[in-house]
Design a protein around this motif. Structure first.
Motif, mmCIF file in Angstrom:
data_model
loop_
_atom_site.group_PDB
_atom_site.id
_atom_site.type_symbol
_atom_site.label_atom_id
_atom_site.label_comp_id
_atom_site.label_asym_id
_atom_site.label_seq_id
_atom_site.Cartn_x
_atom_site.Cartn_y
_atom_site.Cartn_z
ATOM 1 N N ALA A 58 0.835 -1.210 0.000
ATOM 2 C CA ALA A 58 0.000 0.000 0.000
ATOM 3 C C ALA A 58 0.868 1.257 0.000
ATOM 4 O O ALA A 58 0.574 2.238 -0.699
ATOM 5 C CB ALA A 58 -0.931 -0.011 1.207
ATOM 6 N N ALA A 59 1.948 1.242 0.784
ATOM 7 C CA ALA A 59 2.848 2.392 0.828
ATOM 8 C C ALA A 59 3.545 2.601 -0.508
ATOM 9 O O ALA A 59 3.757 3.747 -0.938
ATOM 10 C CB ALA A 59 3.873 2.209 1.945
ATOM 11 N N LEU A 60 3.907 1.499 -1.181
ATOM 12 C CA LEU A 60 4.517 1.615 -2.512
ATOM 13 C C LEU A 60 3.571 2.309 -3.482
ATOM 14 O O LEU A 60 3.975 3.177 -4.259
ATOM 15 C CB LEU A 60 4.879 0.231 -3.046
ATOM 16 C CG LEU A 60 6.106 -0.459 -2.448
ATOM 17 C CD1 LEU A 60 6.200 -1.892 -2.960
ATOM 18 C CD2 LEU A 60 7.375 0.305 -2.790
ATOM 19 N N ALA A 61 2.292 1.923 -3.434
ATOM 20 C CA ALA A 61 1.304 2.542 -4.327
ATOM 21 C C ALA A 61 1.091 4.004 -3.976
ATOM 22 O O ALA A 61 0.972 4.864 -4.857
ATOM 23 C CB ALA A 61 -0.017 1.775 -4.254
ATOM 24 N N TYR A 62 1.062 4.304 -2.680
ATOM 25 C CA TYR A 62 0.866 5.692 -2.238
ATOM 26 C C TYR A 62 2.041 6.573 -2.654
ATOM 27 O O TYR A 62 1.864 7.697 -3.141
ATOM 28 C CB TYR A 62 0.691 5.728 -0.720
ATOM 29 C CG TYR A 62 0.824 7.114 -0.131
ATOM 30 C CD1 TYR A 62 -0.196 8.052 -0.270
ATOM 31 C CD2 TYR A 62 1.980 7.501 0.555
ATOM 32 C CE1 TYR A 62 -0.073 9.330 0.256
ATOM 33 C CE2 TYR A 62 2.115 8.770 1.087
ATOM 34 C CZ TYR A 62 1.084 9.683 0.939
ATOM 35 O OH TYR A 62 1.205 10.948 1.462
ATOM 36 N N GLY A 63 3.254 6.068 -2.480
ATOM 37 C CA GLY A 63 4.428 6.882 -2.757
ATOM 38 C C GLY A 63 4.842 6.928 -4.211
ATOM 39 O O GLY A 63 5.679 7.756 -4.590
ATOM 40 N N PHE A 64 4.226 6.087 -5.046
ATOM 41 C CA PHE A 64 4.634 5.999 -6.450
ATOM 42 C C PHE A 64 4.387 7.328 -7.162
ATOM 43 O O PHE A 64 3.291 7.893 -7.136
ATOM 44 C CB PHE A 64 3.846 4.897 -7.157
ATOM 45 C CG PHE A 64 4.142 4.804 -8.624
ATOM 46 C CD1 PHE A 64 5.341 4.294 -9.075
ATOM 47 C CD2 PHE A 64 3.216 5.245 -9.566
ATOM 48 C CE1 PHE A 64 5.626 4.208 -10.428
ATOM 49 C CE2 PHE A 64 3.481 5.164 -10.919
ATOM 50 C CZ PHE A 64 4.689 4.648 -11.350
ATOM 51 N N GLY A 65 5.434 7.819 -7.821
ATOM 52 C CA GLY A 65 5.314 9.041 -8.613
ATOM 53 C C GLY A 65 5.275 10.313 -7.795
ATOM 54 O O GLY A 65 5.127 11.404 -8.345
ATOM 55 N N ARG A 66 5.406 10.201 -6.456
ATOM 56 C CA ARG A 66 5.392 11.387 -5.606
ATOM 57 C C ARG A 66 6.826 11.693 -5.155
ATOM 58 O O ARG A 66 7.532 10.812 -4.711
ATOM 59 C CB ARG A 66 4.534 11.154 -4.356
ATOM 60 C CG ARG A 66 3.065 10.881 -4.629
ATOM 61 C CD ARG A 66 2.417 10.413 -3.333
ATOM 62 N NE ARG A 66 1.006 10.101 -3.515
ATOM 63 C CZ ARG A 66 0.022 10.846 -3.053
ATOM 64 N NH1 ARG A 66 0.287 11.939 -2.370
ATOM 65 N NH2 ARG A 66 -1.229 10.488 -3.244
ATOM 66 N N ASP A 67 7.191 12.929 -5.237
ATOM 67 C CA ASP A 67 8.503 13.335 -4.733
ATOM 68 C C ASP A 67 8.309 13.792 -3.292
ATOM 69 O O ASP A 67 8.284 14.983 -2.984
ATOM 70 C CB ASP A 67 9.074 14.455 -5.605
ATOM 71 C CG ASP A 67 10.512 14.790 -5.223
ATOM 72 O OD1 ASP A 67 11.114 13.976 -4.486
ATOM 73 O OD2 ASP A 67 11.006 15.845 -5.648
ATOM 74 N N VAL A 68 8.106 12.804 -2.406
ATOM 75 C CA VAL A 68 7.798 13.130 -1.016
ATOM 76 C C VAL A 68 8.837 12.517 -0.090
ATOM 77 O O VAL A 68 9.491 11.527 -0.414
ATOM 78 C CB VAL A 68 6.400 12.622 -0.611
ATOM 79 C CG1 VAL A 68 5.312 13.309 -1.416
ATOM 80 C CG2 VAL A 68 6.313 11.104 -0.752
ATOM 81 N N SER A 69 8.977 13.129 1.059
ATOM 82 C CA SER A 69 9.793 12.577 2.134
ATOM 83 C C SER A 69 8.911 12.599 3.376
ATOM 84 O O SER A 69 8.717 13.647 3.993
ATOM 85 C CB SER A 69 11.051 13.429 2.329
ATOM 86 O OG SER A 69 11.825 12.898 3.392
ATOM 87 N N GLN A 70 8.333 11.437 3.687
ATOM 88 C CA GLN A 70 7.330 11.371 4.744
ATOM 89 C C GLN A 70 7.491 10.109 5.588
ATOM 90 O O GLN A 70 8.016 9.096 5.124
ATOM 91 C CB GLN A 70 5.918 11.373 4.145
ATOM 92 C CG GLN A 70 5.490 12.651 3.485
ATOM 93 C CD GLN A 70 4.046 12.569 2.982
ATOM 94 O OE1 GLN A 70 3.522 11.478 2.760
ATOM 95 N NE2 GLN A 70 3.420 13.717 2.802
ATOM 96 N N ARG A 71 7.021 10.213 6.817
ATOM 97 C CA ARG A 71 6.812 9.039 7.647
ATOM 98 C C ARG A 71 5.331 8.708 7.594
ATOM 99 O O ARG A 71 4.484 9.532 7.961
ATOM 100 C CB ARG A 71 7.262 9.307 9.088
ATOM 101 C CG ARG A 71 8.771 9.382 9.224
ATOM 102 C CD ARG A 71 9.203 9.676 10.640
ATOM 103 N NE ARG A 71 10.649 9.551 10.780
ATOM 104 C CZ ARG A 71 11.308 9.808 11.900
ATOM 105 N NH1 ARG A 71 10.648 10.190 12.985
ATOM 106 N NH2 ARG A 71 12.621 9.672 11.936
ATOM 107 N N VAL A 72 5.046 7.521 7.113
ATOM 108 C CA VAL A 72 3.672 7.131 6.791
ATOM 109 C C VAL A 72 3.257 5.933 7.640
ATOM 110 O O VAL A 72 4.063 5.015 7.860
ATOM 111 C CB VAL A 72 3.560 6.771 5.289
ATOM 112 C CG1 VAL A 72 2.184 6.228 4.959
ATOM 113 C CG2 VAL A 72 3.861 7.985 4.433
ATOM 114 N N VAL A 73 2.024 5.948 8.112
ATOM 115 C CA VAL A 73 1.479 4.771 8.780
ATOM 116 C C VAL A 73 0.404 4.173 7.872
ATOM 117 O O VAL A 73 -0.418 4.893 7.303
ATOM 118 C CB VAL A 73 0.897 5.103 10.172
ATOM 119 C CG1 VAL A 73 -0.278 6.071 10.092
ATOM 120 C CG2 VAL A 73 0.482 3.826 10.895
#
Length: 538
Positions: free
Chosen positions: A177-192
């Protein structure tokens, strides 16, 4: 990208989903009816054919004893486990004991392992992908709950092999799920990732950087999911009916199935509109032969009260994950909800209150895991795709010691792949073999952990007690599965290693299941790659 293609499959307790990367983007593959989620349900018909998916789910009441669902809650478990006992009490299909305390399903005179059942669901996902893509599909990444133990992961991998798939990787659902969320985003986040599925609950904390996904911690409860919410409604309906008619619907598995179907619909209705009107016409007869209906109204307040303790259980798991990551809820940048039950207002409101931030919108909780699996499959097939994924082992690895206790070898939430070695000595003169039991779990008591198997080591130098040293190396690979090797450091001679999985399948069993699976006819399917879209029993 290479010409060969790999798909991502979310093999869920209640529903499954299949995805592929096309033109650089993950795409959820629909069947010919434009359905993108498919019931993880298998119905064995009188003519020997098999229905899989949403068509099979419609047979739960009319073909109850030959329709298997929620098999994921049983996969990789021992026959004597609490989850199996619970399933035996409520499931209409027959759950029996196989060799080595394994769980088997008896249907129409045949006996099937849990990987056999899951393989049929995976085979349907494979067929949906092949029909849509108009080409054979032989490789896949399959997701599992993060808190699945080694037995459950191996059983899932076996299911993939039986279905005719080369399983490139077993991937944790929250990580997908995190891979799908972060895909294509230039983000630096801590995600739950708060993942409440049909039968399991997981929470994972990840740090996302540019093309780097690092799992910091994970925790879960494999006995908690949307099915448990349904059970609460079923109990409420049955108790109310018993109070009014003195008839206990739970004593008849046909009535129980009608109750379960009504409870699932009520959960969805109360979540979307705030109230659910339940009507089960002709659910049973009284002593005089009069046909009775079940009628009830469930409000959102009633529903919230009956499931609040289940919701609170999820946050105890969140506490554990945050503590393991040495973080607080305030350190989290984004919250991703995964799984159909997270659509319920009580879940969303409770998550918002706990993390003090709104869950991310625009993420389909039923599809995001399959999309992440497809992205990982694509990365494994395409060397030009740079995604660095660091996952963790969700459970500690232990060795059994004298007196029924265990000794920890690898801590939970250790980044994988990982290997650790431990030295042992012989316990008696002239000893030629050493037996060691390996467990996963957090207790120092063996009976409170899950036994992965018993390893027998031989081939080392024979000597006096305590004189011969044996180095045993435990390795957890990227699939989260455990491998063991042993060596006599004095001679450099490697010892033989034999692992007997108490609830797994032998290679002979797998080959036999592959042949049997190929002979089973999926209703509505012709060749592996049909020229026209097949009708799947709708």
């Amino acid at each position: 990208m290479s010409e060969e293609i790999a798909i991502g499959i979310d093999l869920g307790t209640s529903t499954s989903c299949v995805s592929v990367v096309q033109d650089g983007q993950p795409l959820v593959i629909p069947n010919e009816w434009d359905e993108t989620t498919h019931a993880s349900c298998v119905s064995f018909l009188e003519d020997g054919s098999v229905l899989v998916g949403n068509a099979a789910k419609r047979n739960i009441i009319t073909n109850a004893e030959s329709t298997v669902y929620s098999a994921k809650r049983l996969i990789g478990r021992y026959f004597f486990s609490d989850e199996v006992k619970k399933a035996q009490a409520v499931m209409p299909y027959q759950i029996v004991e196989g060799e080595n305390n394994a769980v088997r399903i008896a249907v129409r005179g045949e006996t099937y392992s849990l990987p056999d059942i899951s393989a049929l669901v995976l085979k349907e996902m494979k067929a949906i992908a092949e029909t849509y893509l108009d080409r054979p599909v032989k490789k896949a990444v399959i997701t599992v709950p993060a808190y699945f133990n080694d037995n459950q992961r191996q059983a899932t991998k076996d299911a993939g092999r039986i279905a005719g798939l080369e399983v490139l990787r077993i991937l944790n659902e929250p990580t997908a799920a995190a891979l799908a969320y972060g895909f294509g985003r230039d983000v630096s986040q801590r995600v739950v990732v708060y993942d409440l599925g049909g039968g399991t609950f997981d929470v994972s904390i990840l740090e996302i950087g540019k093309d780097v996904f690092e799992v910091l911690s994970t925790a879960g409860d494999t006995y908690l999911g949307g099915d448990d919410f349904d059970d609460r409604i079923m109990t409420w309906l049955a108790d109310d009916f018993l109070k009014r008619t003195r008839l206990d619907l739970r004593q008849n598995k046909y009535c129980l199935q009608m109750l379960k179907d009504a409870a699932e619909r009520a959960k969805i209705d109360v979540g979307s509109t705030g109230v659910a009107d339940v009507l089960c016409e002709g659910i049973c007869q009284d002593a005089q032969g009069k046909v009775l209906d079940l009628e009830a109204r469930l409000t959102q307040d009633q529903f919230n009260r009956m499931v609040m303790d289940l919701v609170q259980r999820t946050f105890k798991v969140c506490d554990e994950a945050l503590q393991s990551a040495r973080m607080t809820a305030a350190d989290i940048d984004a919250v991703i909800l995964v799984g159909g039950p997270t659509r319920l207002p009580i879940i969303r409101n409770s998550v918002r209150h706990y993390f003090q931030k709104e869950p991310k919108e625009g993420i389909n909780p039923d599809q995001v895991v399959a999309m992440g699996a497809a992205l990982q499959a694509n990365a494994l097939m395409d060397s030009a795709t740079e995604t660095f994924l660091v996952d963790v082992t969700p459970l500690s690895l232990r060795i059994g010691t004298v007196g029924g206790y265990t000794e920890k070898i690898i801590d939970k939430n250790t980044p994988v792949p990982i290997d650790r070695s431990k030295s042992f000595t012989t316990s008696r003169d002239g000893q030629e073999k050493v037996k060691i039991r390996v467990y996963q779990g957090e207790s120092n008591r063996a009976d409170e952990c899950e036994m992965l198997g018993e390893f027998e080591f031989s081939g080392f130098r024979v000597g006096y007690r305590g004189e011969v040293k044996i180095d045993v190396t435990f390795e957890i690979n990227t699939d989260g599965m455990v491998n063991v090797s042993a060596e006599d450091p004095e001679t450099g001679q490697k010892t033989s290693t034999t692992l007997t999985m108490s609830s797994g399948l032998s290679e002979e069993d797998i080959q036999r299941s592959i042949q049997a699976n190929q002979q089973l006819q999926l209703a509505g399917h012709g060749e592996d790659l049909p020229a026209a879209a097949p009708r799947r029993g709708r």
